[in-house]
Every structure is written in structure tokens, then in C-alpha cells.
Design a protein around this motif. Structure first.
Motif, PDB file in Angstrom:
ATOM      1  N   ILE A  97       0.858  -1.201   0.000  1.00  0.00           N
ATOM      2  CA  ILE A  97       0.000   0.000   0.000  1.00  0.00           C
ATOM      3  C   ILE A  97       0.887   1.242   0.000  1.00  0.00           C
ATOM      4  O   ILE A  97       1.524   1.564   1.010  1.00  0.00           O
ATOM      5  CB  ILE A  97      -0.957  -0.015   1.212  1.00  0.00           C
ATOM      6  N   GLU A 146       0.406   4.387   0.027  1.00  0.00           N
ATOM      7  CA  GLU A 146       0.085   5.464   0.977  1.00  0.00           C
ATOM      8  C   GLU A 146       0.596   5.162   2.389  1.00  0.00           C
ATOM      9  O   GLU A 146       0.671   6.063   3.227  1.00  0.00           O
ATOM     10  CB  GLU A 146      -1.436   5.689   1.061  1.00  0.00           C
ATOM     11  N   GLU A 193     -13.307   7.953  -3.403  1.00  0.00           N
ATOM     12  CA  GLU A 193     -12.596   7.454  -4.574  1.00  0.00           C
ATOM     13  C   GLU A 193     -13.333   6.436  -5.441  1.00  0.00           C
ATOM     14  O   GLU A 193     -13.010   6.281  -6.600  1.00  0.00           O
ATOM     15  CB  GLU A 193     -11.267   6.797  -4.142  1.00  0.00           C
ATOM     16  N   GLN A 237      -6.616   8.129   5.538  1.00  0.00           N
ATOM     17  CA  GLN A 237      -7.840   7.826   4.791  1.00  0.00           C
ATOM     18  C   GLN A 237      -7.824   6.432   4.172  1.00  0.00           C
ATOM     19  O   GLN A 237      -8.845   5.760   4.122  1.00  0.00           O
ATOM     20  CB  GLN A 237      -8.055   8.874   3.700  1.00  0.00           C
ATOM     21  N   VAL A 238      -6.660   5.997   3.706  1.00  0.00           N
ATOM     22  CA  VAL A 238      -6.592   4.690   3.053  1.00  0.00           C
ATOM     23  C   VAL A 238      -7.015   3.555   4.005  1.00  0.00           C
ATOM     24  O   VAL A 238      -7.409   2.477   3.556  1.00  0.00           O
ATOM     25  CB  VAL A 238      -5.179   4.452   2.450  1.00  0.00           C
ATOM     26  N   CYS A 239      -6.964   3.805   5.292  1.00  0.00           N
ATOM     27  CA  CYS A 239      -7.382   2.801   6.287  1.00  0.00           C
ATOM     28  C   CYS A 239      -8.888   2.883   6.593  1.00  0.00           C
ATOM     29  O   CYS A 239      -9.386   2.108   7.411  1.00  0.00           O
ATOM     30  CB  CYS A 239      -6.624   2.996   7.591  1.00  0.00           C
ATOM     31  N   MET A 261     -13.000   5.877   1.875  1.00  0.00           N
ATOM     32  CA  MET A 261     -12.405   5.572   0.576  1.00  0.00           C
ATOM     33  C   MET A 261     -13.503   5.355  -0.466  1.00  0.00           C
ATOM     34  O   MET A 261     -13.373   5.775  -1.614  1.00  0.00           O
ATOM     35  CB  MET A 261     -11.511   4.330   0.659  1.00  0.00           C
TER      36      MET A 261
END
Ligand code: SF4
Ligand code: SF4
Length: 97
Positions: A17, A19, A59, A48-50, A55
Motif C-alpha cells: 500500500i 500510501e 474514490e 484515509q486509506v485505512c 475511501m
């Protein structure tokens, strides 16, 4: 809300990952993952990716329905759990999403 079962295995497999590059201890485990208590120690401030729900909103909502997005994420959770022999009680029941 995504039906995370809090197995903690995603936080121990972050090497792919981008990020989270700065979070990786070098073995794929996030430096903010508390292995004793099996939880994120910066949960309220995690990136945010978590955050699966964020997300989706930011996105992915033009590519998937929320249900589809949850199902795809849950499949990955269950595959990781199988791979790392996590107790079956943590499996996400995809039929119930
Ligand atoms: S692998 Fe899935 S079920 Fe386990 S903690 Fe991560 S998001 Fe939750
Ligand atoms: S920041 Fe928290 S939620 Fe994100 S990978 Fe690290 S331990 Fe897991």
C-alpha cells in the motif's frame, strides 16, 4: 458501515500500500498496530486509506455500489484471514452484506 470483524490482519500486511509506505516497519506490519491488543493505536486519526467507508465516498463511488465495494473488500479480508490462518470466527459473512 463496513462490517470489519477487527481481525487486524490488514494492518500487518501493508507493504503493497503506497500510501502507507512510511508506516511499514519493514516486515509489512504497521508501526501503529498494537499486536498485543490487536488494534490501531491511532484509530481516530488513521489515514484515509485505512478508512473503507471514506475511501468509498472519496474514490470509488463512481465505479461500484457501496454493497459491491464492501463485498470486494470483504473477499480480500477473508482471503488474508485464510492465508494467515486467522480464527474462522473473524470471517466476514459475505451473504449478509
Ligand atoms: S482484514 Fe478486514 S476484517 Fe480484518 S481488520 Fe482488516 S478490514 Fe477488518
Ligand atoms: S494506521 Fe492503523 S488502521 Fe492503518 S494500517 Fe496502521 S494500524 Fe492499521
Amino acid at each position: 458501515m463496513f462490517p470489519c470483524s477487527s481481525c487486524g490482519i490488514c494492518c500487518q500486511n501493508i507493504s503493497t500500500i503506497k500510501e502507507l509506505k512510511e508506516y511499514d516497519l519493514g516486515n509489512g506490519i504497521c508501526k501503529y498496530f498494537d499486536r498485543i491488543n490487536n488494534k490501531c493505536i491511532i484509530y481516530e486519526n488513521r489515514p484515509q486509506v485505512c478508512r473503507i467507508d471514506e475511501m468509498f465516498e472519496e474514490e470509488y463511488n463512481s465505479f461500484f455500489s457501496k454493497k459491491e465495494f464492501y463485498i470486494e473488500n470483504a473477499k480480500v479480508c477473508n482471503i488474508l484471514q485464510e492465508q494467515y490462518k486467522i480464527d474462522k470466527n473473524y470471517r466476514i459473512n459475505i451473504e449478509e452484506i
